[in-house]
Write a protein that holds these residues in place. Structure first.
Motif, mmCIF file in Angstrom:
data_model
loop_
_atom_site.group_PDB
_atom_site.id
_atom_site.type_symbol
_atom_site.label_atom_id
_atom_site.label_comp_id
_atom_site.label_asym_id
_atom_site.label_seq_id
_atom_site.Cartn_x
_atom_site.Cartn_y
_atom_site.Cartn_z
ATOM 1 N N CYS A 1 0.528 -1.045 -0.073
ATOM 2 C CA CYS A 1 -0.321 0.189 -0.307
ATOM 3 C C CYS A 1 1.054 1.379 0.069
ATOM 4 O O CYS A 1 1.729 0.915 1.251
ATOM 5 N N VAL A 2 0.294 2.160 -0.351
ATOM 6 C CA VAL A 2 0.870 3.570 -0.651
ATOM 7 C C VAL A 2 -0.021 4.394 -0.760
ATOM 8 O O VAL A 2 -0.633 4.732 -1.982
ATOM 9 N N LEU A 3 0.354 5.660 0.110
ATOM 10 C CA LEU A 3 -0.182 6.423 0.416
ATOM 11 C C LEU A 3 0.014 7.958 -0.556
ATOM 12 O O LEU A 3 1.200 8.212 0.176
ATOM 13 N N LEU A 4 -0.824 8.617 -0.914
ATOM 14 C CA LEU A 4 0.064 9.951 -1.720
ATOM 15 C C LEU A 4 -0.599 11.636 -1.014
ATOM 16 O O LEU A 4 -2.184 11.263 -1.908
ATOM 17 N N SER A 5 -0.198 12.189 -1.115
ATOM 18 C CA SER A 5 -1.254 13.315 -0.838
ATOM 19 C C SER A 5 -1.845 14.153 -2.458
ATOM 20 O O SER A 5 -1.894 13.425 -2.902
ATOM 21 N N PRO A 6 -2.817 15.007 -1.785
ATOM 22 C CA PRO A 6 -3.399 15.402 -2.605
ATOM 23 C C PRO A 6 -1.929 16.736 -4.574
ATOM 24 O O PRO A 6 -3.093 16.107 -5.130
ATOM 25 N N SER A 7 -1.262 16.591 -3.720
ATOM 26 C CA SER A 7 -0.489 16.769 -4.748
ATOM 27 C C SER A 7 0.137 15.996 -5.511
ATOM 28 O O SER A 7 0.711 15.686 -6.819
ATOM 29 N N GLY A 8 -0.063 14.345 -4.767
ATOM 30 C CA GLY A 8 0.805 13.281 -6.000
ATOM 31 C C GLY A 8 2.078 12.953 -5.212
ATOM 32 O O GLY A 8 2.674 11.979 -5.882
ATOM 33 N N GLN A 9 2.367 13.279 -3.700
ATOM 34 C CA GLN A 9 3.175 13.011 -2.816
ATOM 35 C C GLN A 9 3.362 11.639 -2.058
ATOM 36 O O GLN A 9 2.090 11.252 -1.507
ATOM 37 N N ILE A 10 4.634 11.080 -1.898
ATOM 38 C CA ILE A 10 3.654 9.652 -1.203
ATOM 39 C C ILE A 10 4.341 10.495 0.123
ATOM 40 O O ILE A 10 4.653 11.124 0.653
ATOM 41 N N VAL A 11 3.425 9.505 1.210
ATOM 42 C CA VAL A 11 3.590 10.120 2.114
ATOM 43 C C VAL A 11 3.085 8.956 2.972
ATOM 44 O O VAL A 11 3.168 9.191 4.493
ATOM 45 N N GLY A 12 3.230 8.087 2.505
ATOM 46 C CA GLY A 12 3.385 6.709 3.846
ATOM 47 C C GLY A 12 2.935 5.881 2.927
ATOM 48 O O GLY A 12 2.617 5.309 1.702
ATOM 49 N N ARG A 13 3.553 4.749 3.485
ATOM 50 C CA ARG A 13 3.751 3.077 2.450
ATOM 51 C C ARG A 13 4.291 2.314 3.501
ATOM 52 O O ARG A 13 4.533 2.256 4.771
ATOM 53 N N GLY A 14 3.771 0.785 3.062
ATOM 54 C CA GLY A 14 4.028 -0.414 3.731
ATOM 55 C C GLY A 14 3.426 -1.669 3.504
ATOM 56 O O GLY A 14 2.859 -1.701 1.976
ATOM 57 N N TRP A 15 3.154 -2.929 3.826
ATOM 58 C CA TRP A 15 3.931 -3.891 3.000
ATOM 59 C C TRP A 15 2.914 -5.405 4.153
ATOM 60 O O TRP A 15 3.530 -4.749 5.622
#
Length: 364
Positions: free
Chosen positions: A48-62
């Motif tokens: 899982c990858v989380l993107l901010s509204p501007s498309g920047q990665i703000v979180g990741r996990g597996w």
């Protein structure tokens, strides 16, 4: 490993309804999911990858281990407050199930995630329904729906086992250029290189079950364990299964030692007439929580399982040797004409020392 290629072109490519940042996030989520191979069984690998509204990665996990937090929960913790209004890119539909962990669909809603991109729907009825729950809560959901996607491939073991209700089977073999697995005098150590053999032990470490026929036990007396270069046991050991219709496995066979659990599958227990019903064995393994079988021989067992539609993928290590005689990779097939041949798709090509490793998906 000196070279690697993906002849099937398994990148996320251009996906309808997915922008470039989301596409790249999906590729990263697949890479993250792959890190759980061998540690999450009998669960799926998920990234899982989380993107901010501007498309920047703000979180990741597996998902790192069975019973541990799921990929979405790890990514949400990584993002913290930045998860609110973010887009979650997930390789598998967020679960809607309370088991050893809570439902990820509810965790995403509680964190204020605005959009979820789902690569693959969850085929397990007990956990499915996350997409519907998210939409009902006002979360935008986009389903990729590509059945030939990297997200399908990285999670092929769990997805196939869940859909077919039997353990996924990888047939592995080391062979010469002319498809010989042993010389005419029976010698087979070592056809492949030390680099290939090290990769085989890595592969063994990612499965939960290993399988051979009794002929292989009688001929080679294998240990069927995961070992390092010094021959020492490494990590969790897979269940060892011997397909042995008449019960000929010797009492002192090394496969019976205390290094790992062993199941001798005889016709008396898994019988189909006088022969073992291997399909019944695979179904029983699934019932016992086993999801991935590494089939290591011999040629007749592999052929019979291939003919029965019980082989899902083939991994072969090809050494730069030519014998011209000796035992072949397969033996005794019911296929007697080219039109009836089993079809396979080349998925990956890798090089280990002087050898080449090919991975195929069996299509029928």
């Amino acid at each position: 490993m000196t070279a690697s290629a993906d002849p099937a072109g398994r990148t996320c490519g251009t996906l309808a309804g997915v922008n470039e940042a989301e596409r790249q996030a999906l590729e990263l989520a697949v890479e993250l999911a792959a890190r759980g191979a061998g540690t999450v069984l009998p669960n799926p690998v998920v990234g899982c990858v989380l993107l901010s509204p501007s498309g920047q990665i703000v979180g990741r996990g597996w998902h790192q281990r069975a019973g541990g937090p799921h990929a979405e929960v790890v990514a949400l913790a990584d993002a913290g407050d930045a998860a609110r209004g973010a887009t979650a890119v997930v390789t598998l539909e967020p679960c809607n199930h309370t088991g050893r962990t809570g439902p990820c669909s509810q965790a995403l809603i509680a964190a204020g995630v605005a959009k979820v991109i789902v690569a693959v729907r969850d085929p397990w009825p007990a956990a499915a329904g996350g997409v519907d729950v998210l939409r009902a809560a006002g979360v935008e959901v986009h389903e990729v729906g590509d059945t030939d996607s990297p997200a399908e491939d990285v999670n092929r073991v769990w997805l196939t086992a869940t859909r077919k209700r039997r353990a996924f089977v990888t047939f592995k073999a080391g062979m010469t250029i002319d498809a010989r697995v042993a010389a005419a005098d029976g010698t087979s150590r070592w056809i492949t290189s030390p680099e290939s053999r090290a990769d085989v032990h890595r592969l063994r470490g990612e499965v939960d079950t290993m399988m051979v026929g009794v002929g292989t036990v009688l001929a080679d007396d294998p240990l069927l364990t995961v070992r390092d270069a010094d021959g020492e046991l490494v990590g969790r050991q897979p269940l060892r299964v011997v397909i042995d219709s008449p019960g000929r496995t010797p009492s002192d066979a090394r496969v019976r030692n205390d290094d790992a659990e062993t199941l001798i599958a005889t016709a008396a227990e898994f019988g189909h007439g006088r022969r073992v019903d291997v399909g019944a064995v695979l179904s029983e393994l699934y019932r016992r929580g086993r999801r991935h079988v590494l089939l290591e021989g011999g040629p007749r067992l592999a052929t019979s399982m291939l003919d029965a539609g019980l082989v899902d993928e083939v991994v072969v290590y090809i050494a730069p040797l030519l014998l011209g005689a000796g035992r072949s990779l397969l033996d005794g097939s019911a296929v007697d004409t080219l039109t009836a041949a089993h079809r396979a798709e080349l998925v990956a090509v890798d090089r280990f020392g002087p050898d080449v490793r090919l991975r195929y998906t069996v299509r029928g």
